[in-house]
Design an enzyme around this catalytic site. Structure first.
Site, mmCIF file in Angstrom:
data_model
loop_
_atom_site.group_PDB
_atom_site.id
_atom_site.type_symbol
_atom_site.label_atom_id
_atom_site.label_comp_id
_atom_site.label_asym_id
_atom_site.label_seq_id
_atom_site.Cartn_x
_atom_site.Cartn_y
_atom_site.Cartn_z
ATOM 1 C CG ASP A 42 -1.715 -0.588 1.249
ATOM 2 O OD1 ASP A 42 -1.900 -1.893 1.085
ATOM 3 O OD2 ASP A 42 -2.140 -1.685 2.557
ATOM 4 C CB SER A 103 -1.539 0.689 5.034
ATOM 5 O OG SER A 103 -1.068 0.164 4.442
HETATM 6 C C1 FRU Z 1 -3.760 -3.897 2.716
HETATM 7 C C2 FRU Z 1 -3.345 -4.233 4.211
HETATM 8 C C3 FRU Z 1 -3.162 -3.396 5.148
HETATM 9 C C4 FRU Z 1 -2.074 -3.378 6.525
HETATM 10 C C5 FRU Z 1 -1.427 -4.070 5.454
HETATM 11 C C6 FRU Z 1 0.416 -4.062 5.334
HETATM 12 O O1 FRU Z 1 -3.395 -3.904 2.027
HETATM 13 O O2 FRU Z 1 -3.549 -5.561 4.049
HETATM 14 O O3 FRU Z 1 -4.689 -3.715 5.514
HETATM 15 O O4 FRU Z 1 -1.950 -2.694 7.140
HETATM 16 O O5 FRU Z 1 -1.860 -4.596 3.888
HETATM 17 O O6 FRU Z 1 1.096 -4.540 5.003
#
Ligand code: FRU
Length: 464
Positions: A42, A103
């Site tokens: 992300d 994230s």
């Molecule tokens: C989305 C996610 C988020 C999380 C992150 C971990 O792709 O699953 O919800 O914070 O990736 O890398």
């Protein structure tokens, strides 16, 4: 610094010694942001502060498969075209984020930033389901005085602070300033497996209290990740990345979805950002003049892969930065105007150039373009189809958008392609691994093709 913290830094430094080797990869993109080495997911902490754009991202420097430490990587630059890589910004190096600095978002503050993120902690001492038990999600704050070096970590909310009707899946704080103070949205999974957003408010951006829980009247997926909330043209848009919404012909074609509710939060008001194979967990920000979105040009848990880049020591990329505008209640997306500065000379369709922009006008129903030997785009009266013709899609097959496309701008960048239809009414993002890059167009359209020059990325900054 503790011994463990020093060890994590040494591990990242060692992984990043391979940056110059990875840079030689045949499938590296020329004008998309990628991990300098290892894994990216992300976009995080997007903002424009003090004349610098910041693009943080989920980063696992040690492995192209995402194994090892899950941290925040950091790019910054003045104009969305010239970037400097600042290495790992947030290490998972405390008891509150030991299993991942997940994230989150950033807000400019004075000369620096406030960064909000999820500290992920997993208990590994017995058999947990990791849904209703076995994991903690801490909402964390870090301040930065200068936007580059980060201060102390502060825990704002712990697992016990969230409402009881939620499972342990709560994460991805997106914080905005409001006339009353601060608003934070968090993505979550209610008990009973329903996706929802938690809305918190605060006067100081530190003490948050729950304002409401937002969910659709009828179950719309089991989990909503990466929420975002913004206003555009006097209307409010709640964005989420829902998991577990059943597939339809034109919607929810991929494993997970990303989109926004326009008006009331219910399935009928939901529109997806992108109809392609590789788009998830986007985030938007306001840069003082416009709202810009970056998405992750990737997707978890898919029946296709990116093995050719994994072999080169890296995986995934971000989309181009897209300006969001509102037309007839819908959001349109186009690459920011700055991308035109990368546009080089006009080239012939048959040219074997791997980084280009292809502009199609006056598209007639039944027109078709073929990108290399790999991918065909078919323009029909009521739909547009993106279809892989060979194994260059690594298991990717077909995606559709319900649209009568009259024009298209197609951005090919070696192993990622973004197709913008009718000025950004619908978009397809996909990864691809073709042998050839010449273009063929048939069945009625005016085509112009331009070479795209690369953006610049400095990676020689020493890790602090
Ligand atoms: C989305 C996610 C988020 C999380 C992150 C971990 O792709 O699953 O919800 O914070 O990736 O890398």
């Amino acid at each position: 610094m503790t011994k463990e913290q020093a060890e994590l830094r040494a591990r990242a430094a060692k992984a990043q010694e391979r940056i110059s080797v990875t840079a030689e990869g045949r499938y590296r993109c020329k004008y998309h942001l990628m991990p300098p080495v290892g894994w990216m997911n992300d976009p995080n902490g997007l903002c424009c502060a003090n004349g610098l754009y910041h693009v943080f991202f989920q980063y696992a420097p040690e492995s192209a498969d995402g194994a090892g430490m899950r941290s925040w990587g950091h790019y910054a630059g003045p104009d969305l075209l010239h970037w400097t890589f600042y290495g790992v910004a947030i290490y998972p190096d405390t008891e509150w984020d030991a299993d991942g600095a997940y994230s989150g978002s950033a807000l400019p503050e004075g000369e620096g930033l406030r960064i909000y993120y999820t500290g992920n902690v997993k208990h590994k001492d017995k058999a947990y389901d990791y849904i209703s038990d076995g994991r903690e999600s801490n909402t964390m704050l870090i301040r930065s005085e200068d936007g580059i070096s980060l201060g102390e970590k502060q825990v704002l909310l712990r697992t016990a602070d969230y409402p009881k009707e939620f499972t342990r899946h709560i994460r991805d704080p997106k914080v905005t300033r409001t006339p009353q103070g601060y608003k934070m949205v968090l993505g979550g999974r209610l008990r009973g497996d329903t996706g929802a957003v938690l809305v918190y408010v605060s006067q100081d951006g530190i003490q948050f209290s729950l304002q409401e829980v937002v969910t659709a009247p009828e179950k719309f997926g089991y989990m909503w990740e990466c929420p975002d909330l913004f206003e555009l043209g006097g209307e409010e848009f709640l964005c989420v990345s829902p998991q577990g919404v059943p597939h339809e012909r034109y919607k929810f074609q991929s494993t997970y979805s990303s989109g926004y509710f326009c008006g009331e939060v219910k399935a009928e008001n939901y529109r997806e950002w992108d109809c392609g194979f590789d788009f998830y967990a986007p985030q938007t920000f306001w840069d003082g003049k416009r709202r810009i979105l970056y998405g992750w040009a990737g997707m978890p848990d898919v029946p296709y892969d990116n093995a050719p880049t994994v072999a080169e020591g890296w995986q995934h990329a971000l989309t181009l930065p897209r300006e969001i505008t509102k037309k007839d209640g819908k959001l349109f997306q186009m690459p920011v105007r700055e991308m035109e500065e990368l546009r080089g000379e006009e080239i012939a369709l048959r040219d074997e150039c791997s980084a280009y922009e292809l502009d199609l006008e006056k598209i007639a129903a039944g027109a078709k373009v073929r990108l290399g030997e790999a991918l065909e785009i078919l323009f029909q009266k009521e739909e547009c189809v993106l279809r892989f013709l060979t194994q260059a899609g690594r298991g990717r097959t077909e995606r559709r958008a319900k649209i009568c496309a009259k024009k298209a701008r197609i951005f090919m960048d070696v192993s990622v392609c973004e197709v913008y239809l009718n000025d950004g009414e619908s978009v397809f993002t996909t990864r691809l691994y073709p042998e050839r890059y010449a273009v063929e167009a048939e069945g009625g359209c005016e085509a112009k093709r331009y070479r795209m020059n690369g953006h610049t990325v400095r990676t020689d900054i020493r890790q602090q």
